[in-house]
Scaffold this active site. Structure first.
Site, PDB file in Angstrom:
ATOM      1  N   ASP A   9       0.874  -1.161   0.000  1.00 46.94           N
ATOM      2  CA  ASP A   9       0.000   0.000   0.000  1.00 46.94           C
ATOM      3  C   ASP A   9       0.923   1.225   0.000  1.00 46.94           C
ATOM      4  O   ASP A   9       2.106   1.114   0.345  1.00 46.94           O
ATOM      5  CB  ASP A   9      -0.890  -0.034   1.249  1.00 46.94           C
ATOM      6  CG  ASP A   9      -1.749   1.205   1.373  1.00 46.94           C
ATOM      7  OD1 ASP A   9      -2.397   1.584   0.367  1.00 46.94           O
ATOM      8  OD2 ASP A   9      -1.777   1.804   2.461  1.00 46.94           O
ATOM      9  N   ASP A  59       0.039   5.098   1.026  1.00 44.70           N
ATOM     10  CA  ASP A  59      -0.115   6.023   2.155  1.00 44.70           C
ATOM     11  C   ASP A  59      -0.142   5.277   3.478  1.00 44.70           C
ATOM     12  O   ASP A  59      -0.966   4.398   3.695  1.00 44.70           O
ATOM     13  CB  ASP A  59      -1.399   6.842   1.995  1.00 44.70           C
ATOM     14  CG  ASP A  59      -1.398   7.690   0.723  1.00 44.70           C
ATOM     15  OD1 ASP A  59      -0.309   8.120   0.297  1.00 44.70           O
ATOM     16  OD2 ASP A  59      -2.486   7.924   0.176  1.00 44.70           O
ATOM     17  N   ASP A  67       1.859  15.883  10.917  1.00 46.99           N
ATOM     18  CA  ASP A  67       2.015  17.328  11.073  1.00 46.99           C
ATOM     19  C   ASP A  67       2.483  17.982   9.767  1.00 46.99           C
ATOM     20  O   ASP A  67       2.140  19.120   9.483  1.00 46.99           O
ATOM     21  CB  ASP A  67       3.027  17.643  12.186  1.00 46.99           C
ATOM     22  CG  ASP A  67       2.498  17.265  13.557  1.00 46.99           C
ATOM     23  OD1 ASP A  67       1.262  17.166  13.714  1.00 46.99           O
ATOM     24  OD2 ASP A  67       3.312  17.069  14.471  1.00 46.99           O
ATOM     25  N   ARG A  79     -11.257  -0.686  -6.155  1.00 43.58           N
ATOM     26  CA  ARG A  79     -10.938  -0.103  -4.846  1.00 43.58           C
ATOM     27  C   ARG A  79     -10.788  -1.188  -3.782  1.00 43.58           C
ATOM     28  O   ARG A  79     -11.660  -2.028  -3.617  1.00 43.58           O
ATOM     29  CB  ARG A  79     -12.028   0.896  -4.446  1.00 43.58           C
ATOM     30  CG  ARG A  79     -11.671   1.673  -3.206  1.00 43.58           C
ATOM     31  CD  ARG A  79     -12.673   2.793  -2.957  1.00 43.58           C
ATOM     32  NE  ARG A  79     -12.254   3.572  -1.808  1.00 43.58           N
ATOM     33  CZ  ARG A  79     -11.359   4.546  -1.847  1.00 43.58           C
ATOM     34  NH1 ARG A  79     -10.825   4.900  -2.998  1.00 43.58           N
ATOM     35  NH2 ARG A  79     -11.007   5.181  -0.748  1.00 43.58           N
TER      36      ARG A  79
END
Length: 176
Positions: A8, A10, A19, A104
């Site tokens: 994967d 992300d 942050d 997806r």
């Protein structure tokens, strides 16, 4: 047939919801998680292919165009290559979340399409992800699942991050 490692993007390869960056919508917003280039470089000799399979609903939602997503992936591949880490191909789902498409994750089409294109034996392959949808997609395709995080009941192994998973993946894939 060949074996592959499916990653994967992300949360496995790069930062998301940190942050520094919320979502990666431009190449300069892609920050590798600690140890990722080293992990991929260490895994490369044990797999015929290392692929990235990623849901990118930001395209379908209008946050970026596919051309921009391809620039992000080209940037990711070239930056990893500078570190000696090779990604062979990237497959992505550009559709909106809940669009009902076949590609997806947790659907397995991204994985199975790559396996057909590259003649990959999914039973000798691994899916590494940081959500249950990644692990489910891998299991539907027939791979082993490595979860990055605290726990996932479907995963074959759980580690805090990719670099921590490397030795287990190598040991498991080289078992006779």
């Amino acid at each position: 047939m060949k074996k592959a490692l499916f990653l994967d993007r992300d949360g496995v390869i790069n930062e998301v919801l940190t942050d520094r960056v919320k979502f990666v919508n431009k190449p300069h917003e892609l920050y590798f998680l600690p140890g990722v280039p080293e992990a991929i470089k260490k895994l490369n000799p044990f797999f015929d292919f290392i692929f990235v399979v990623t849901n990118q609903g930001g395209v379908g939602l209008g946050f970026m165009k596919e051309t921009e997503l391809n620039k992000i992936h080209d940037h990711m591949i070239s930056e990893l290559k500078k570190e000696g880490a090779i990604i062979h191909d990237v497959a992505y789902c550009p559709h909106k979340p809940k669009s009902g498409c076949a590609c997806r994750k947790p659907n397995s089409k991204l994985i199975t399409d790559l396996s057909e294109k590259y003649d990959v034996d999914l039973l000798k392959s691994y899916m590494v992800g940081d959500t249950d949808t990644d692990i489910i997609a891998g299991k539907k395709a027939g791979t082993k699942g490595v979860f990055l995080g605290k726990s996932d009941p479907l995963a074959d192994a759980v580690f805090p991050d990719l670099i921590s998973a490397v030795d287990w993946i190598i040991e498991d894939t080289t078992k006779k």
